[in-house]
Design an enzyme around this catalytic site. Structure first.
Site, PDB file in Angstrom:
ATOM      1  N   ASP A  31       0.859  -1.175   0.000  1.00 53.16           N
ATOM      2  CA  ASP A  31       0.000   0.000   0.000  1.00 53.16           C
ATOM      3  C   ASP A  31       0.903   1.236   0.000  1.00 53.16           C
ATOM      4  O   ASP A  31       1.584   1.509   0.979  1.00 53.16           O
ATOM      5  CB  ASP A  31      -0.907  -0.003   1.227  1.00 53.16           C
ATOM      6  CG  ASP A  31      -1.798   1.222   1.284  1.00 53.16           C
ATOM      7  OD1 ASP A  31      -2.847   1.227   0.618  1.00 53.16           O
ATOM      8  OD2 ASP A  31      -1.433   2.181   1.993  1.00 53.16           O
ATOM      9  N   ASP A  50      -6.791   3.571  -2.859  1.00 54.26           N
ATOM     10  CA  ASP A  50      -7.141   3.338  -1.449  1.00 54.26           C
ATOM     11  C   ASP A  50      -8.645   3.198  -1.282  1.00 54.26           C
ATOM     12  O   ASP A  50      -9.132   2.341  -0.536  1.00 54.26           O
ATOM     13  CB  ASP A  50      -6.594   4.459  -0.567  1.00 54.26           C
ATOM     14  CG  ASP A  50      -6.989   5.855  -1.046  1.00 54.26           C
ATOM     15  OD1 ASP A  50      -7.412   6.012  -2.206  1.00 54.26           O
ATOM     16  OD2 ASP A  50      -6.873   6.808  -0.242  1.00 54.26           O
TER      17      ASP A  50
END
Length: 206
Positions: free
Chosen positions: A42, A146
């Site tokens: 991420d 996200d």
């Protein structure tokens, strides 16, 4: 009802951002793409979080500073020591998933992961998520990775309808209706940014 399906994830204090990536991969990947051992990455504006999953169990997690100037070779050389520090050779990782909100790093990370594992990573995008974003949202390509990961993970784990609140550098709120379609959401300043702005405002008044 939707009141019973609020899902709270705080990406500053736990591995929720990686959990979203992991659920995204397992929810939408074609058969055989996501292997038993998965590297989830991420890439945020402030931090990059990496984690190795074996099945659905998070084995190891690392947080490093995001450097927007890094090239593919630098990123590859950053990942290798992290894996090796836990006794994991790159040959054991057969799949990777990448969620990046930093466009300048998305290509570099993709190339680094392809070099490391001899396979392209699964990119967390609205296009990859297929039906979730097809009906109710005008331009799915504009939805950040996200937010896509949050929505797919919440739908996969809890079903619809569901509302996700994700506290990170920004505060994201995502809404999925009873038919499993992404309706949209809100992007607001994160808690730290809001607190700093309020402090500066009070200081200017004084």
């Amino acid at each position: 009802g939707i009141r019973d399906r609020w899902l709270y994830w705080s990406s500053d204090v736990c591995s929720s951002d990686l959990l979203c990536c992991e659920y995204f991969a397992r929810a939408i990947a074609e058969e055989g793409i996501v292997s038993n051992m998965l590297l989830a990455i991420d890439v945020g504006n402030t931090q990059t979080v990496l984690g190795v999953y074996e099945g659905e169990r998070l084995l190891h997690m690392w947080r490093v500073a995001t450097n927007k100037a890094h090239m593919a070779d630098e990123l590859r050389l950053k990942v290798l020591p992290l894996l090796e520090s836990e006794g994991i050779g790159p040959e054991r990782v057969r799949g990777s998933v990448l969620a990046s909100v930093v466009p300048s790093l998305t290509g570099a990370w993709s190339r680094a992961l392809a070099l490391l594992f001899s396979a392209e990573p699964l990119l967390c995008t609205a296009e990859a998520a297929r039906g979730l974003f097809d009906i109710a949202y005008d331009n799915p390509a504009e939805i950040g990775a996200d937010r896509v990961a949050d929505a797919v993970a919440a739908l996969h784990r809890y079903g619809a309808p569901v509302v996700v609140v994700d506290f990170g550098t920004a505060t994201n709120l995502e809404v999925i209706d009873k038919d499993g379609c992404f309706l949209g959401g809100v992007i607001a300043p994160g808690l730290k940014t809001s607190a700093a702005a309020r402090w500066l405002d009070r200081k200017s008044v004084v």
